[in-house]
Scaffold this active site. Structure first.
Site, mmCIF file in Angstrom:
data_model
loop_
_atom_site.group_PDB
_atom_site.id
_atom_site.type_symbol
_atom_site.label_atom_id
_atom_site.label_comp_id
_atom_site.label_asym_id
_atom_site.label_seq_id
_atom_site.Cartn_x
_atom_site.Cartn_y
_atom_site.Cartn_z
ATOM 1 N N HIS A 58 0.828 -1.208 0.000
ATOM 2 C CA HIS A 58 0.000 0.000 0.000
ATOM 3 C C HIS A 58 0.862 1.258 0.000
ATOM 4 O O HIS A 58 1.916 1.295 0.647
ATOM 5 C CB HIS A 58 -0.894 0.034 1.250
ATOM 6 C CG HIS A 58 -1.963 -0.999 1.254
ATOM 7 N ND1 HIS A 58 -3.180 -0.839 0.637
ATOM 8 C CD2 HIS A 58 -1.994 -2.243 1.812
ATOM 9 C CE1 HIS A 58 -3.920 -1.926 0.812
ATOM 10 N NE2 HIS A 58 -3.219 -2.787 1.524
ATOM 11 N N GLU A 80 -9.846 4.878 -3.358
ATOM 12 C CA GLU A 80 -10.075 4.707 -1.924
ATOM 13 C C GLU A 80 -9.619 5.930 -1.130
ATOM 14 O O GLU A 80 -10.177 6.236 -0.074
ATOM 15 C CB GLU A 80 -9.337 3.445 -1.444
ATOM 16 C CG GLU A 80 -9.953 2.151 -1.948
ATOM 17 C CD GLU A 80 -8.964 0.993 -2.022
ATOM 18 O OE1 GLU A 80 -9.340 -0.059 -2.566
ATOM 19 O OE2 GLU A 80 -7.810 1.154 -1.554
ATOM 20 N N ILE A 113 -5.207 1.643 6.958
ATOM 21 C CA ILE A 113 -6.604 1.873 7.295
ATOM 22 C C ILE A 113 -7.416 1.814 6.004
ATOM 23 O O ILE A 113 -6.920 2.208 4.941
ATOM 24 C CB ILE A 113 -6.797 3.240 7.992
ATOM 25 C CG1 ILE A 113 -8.225 3.381 8.528
ATOM 26 C CG2 ILE A 113 -6.439 4.390 7.072
ATOM 27 C CD1 ILE A 113 -8.424 4.616 9.407
#
Length: 331
Positions: A58, A80, A113
């Site tokens: 990520h 996102e 997250i």
């Protein structure tokens, strides 16, 4: 029945081990079936290195994906984080960058997250809230957040195939929208939803494993804990449930025992049955024998299975080190 390549699953979760296991488990009749398999693979088959590999895939919150990211993963990541970037200011982005650096220095991996639908302020608040956590606790939270991202991306993966091969576009859009709604609420919500859907699935298919399972992770070594003795019991005392501070001699009835294998997984602790007896269970780990110099001679976890949960699967992992431990309800 949908079948995808390893790289497509790698875009959903950056663990090579996860992607290979998903290919082995495929094809899937629906996104719900794929998500159920994904949760089992992520929490029960992917090891510590696989979790860390997925975390590192990520981009840091507030930053764009690097050029070497898989194209689909990079595109999804931008989507996102779109709400966060749209609500960011120069000062909040700088503060987020500073806190990200502090977090990585403390825990050894990036702050993870599920950012879908979250503003920069919300993400920053969660980062500050989680920063004081112990590493063993934060490692588990990060894994749960990764699973939220994976579910959302699996829904997008399946919807893209439906859009290109069938007229079921409206159904696919609804499925994706529901997934996005679920992952953008609260961290506990996804677990509840997934458990509910897995319970429904078990009603129409027989189990392939016992309804109660466990595995042990030695966090101090960063590897599965092999050779840990495990025992499962059910409460059958004169009282409806064990009482805090009261003796429980004769109240617990043995169900089964096993020893964890090289992957840290226990053998069969009970029979494979479609419906498990509701009641209060205790699963105990002989941590003293595994780590004689540690603080805990043994660790016991007590949990209750209610009548409405008797078709669900209960995975009770133990994340252990010589001087601390934690657990959670897996799937």
């Amino acid at each position: 029945m949908e079948r995808y390549e390893e790289e497509e699953y790698l875009a959903c979760c950056g663990s090579t081990q996860f992607a290979k296991e998903m290919v082995k488990a495929s094809p899937f009749a629906s996104v719900h079936e794929a998500v159920s398999a994904a949760r089992d693979i992520w929490f029960n088959k992917v090891d510590v290195n696989g979790w860390l590999e997925a975390f590192s895939a990520h981009p840091q919150i507030g930053q764009s994906p690097s050029p070497d990211h898989i194209a689909a993963a990079a595109q999804w990541s931008k989507g996102e984080q779109s709400t966060a970037l749209a609500t960011a200011t120069t000062s909040t982005l700088q503060e987020l960058s500073d806190w990200n650096a502090r977090y990585r220095q403390k825990f050894g991996f990036i702050f993870l997250i599920c950012a879908s639908g979250r503003s920069t302020a919300e993400i920053l608040a969660d980062l500050k809230k989680r920063y004081p956590n112990r590493p063993i606790v934060e490692f588990e939270i990060a894994a749960q957040e990764q699973m939220k991202v994976t579910e959302l991306r699996l829904a997008k993966l399946f919807s893209s195939k439906i859009k290109s091969t069938s007229k079921g576009i409206e159904h696919a859009t609804v499925s994706v929208k529901k997934a996005e709604d679920r992952v953008s609420i609260i961290s506990g919500h996804l677990t509840t939803t997934s458990e509910s859907s897995s319970g429904k699935a078990s009603q129409i298919s027989t189990r392939t494993r016992p309804p109660i399972t466990t595995h042990v992770l030695d966090v101090s070594r960063g590897s599965p804990a092999a050779g840990v003795e495990v025992c499962l019991e059910i409460w059958k005392g004169t009282q409806p449930r064990p009482l805090f501070g009261e003796p429980d001699v004769g109240g617990w009835v043995f169900q089964g025992s096993s020893t964890t294998d090289a992957d840290g997984r226990s053998g069969q602790l009970m029979n494979i049955v479609d419906v498990v007896n509701p009641g209060i269970y205790r699963i105990s780990f002989n941590t003293g024998k595994y780590c004689p110099s540690g603080f805990f001679p043994c660790v016991s976890i007590v949990f209750e299975i209610k009548e409405l949960q008797n078709r669900e699967h209960f995975h009770v992992p133990l994340l252990f080190s010589p001087f601390s431990f934690t657990t959670y309800r897996g799937s």
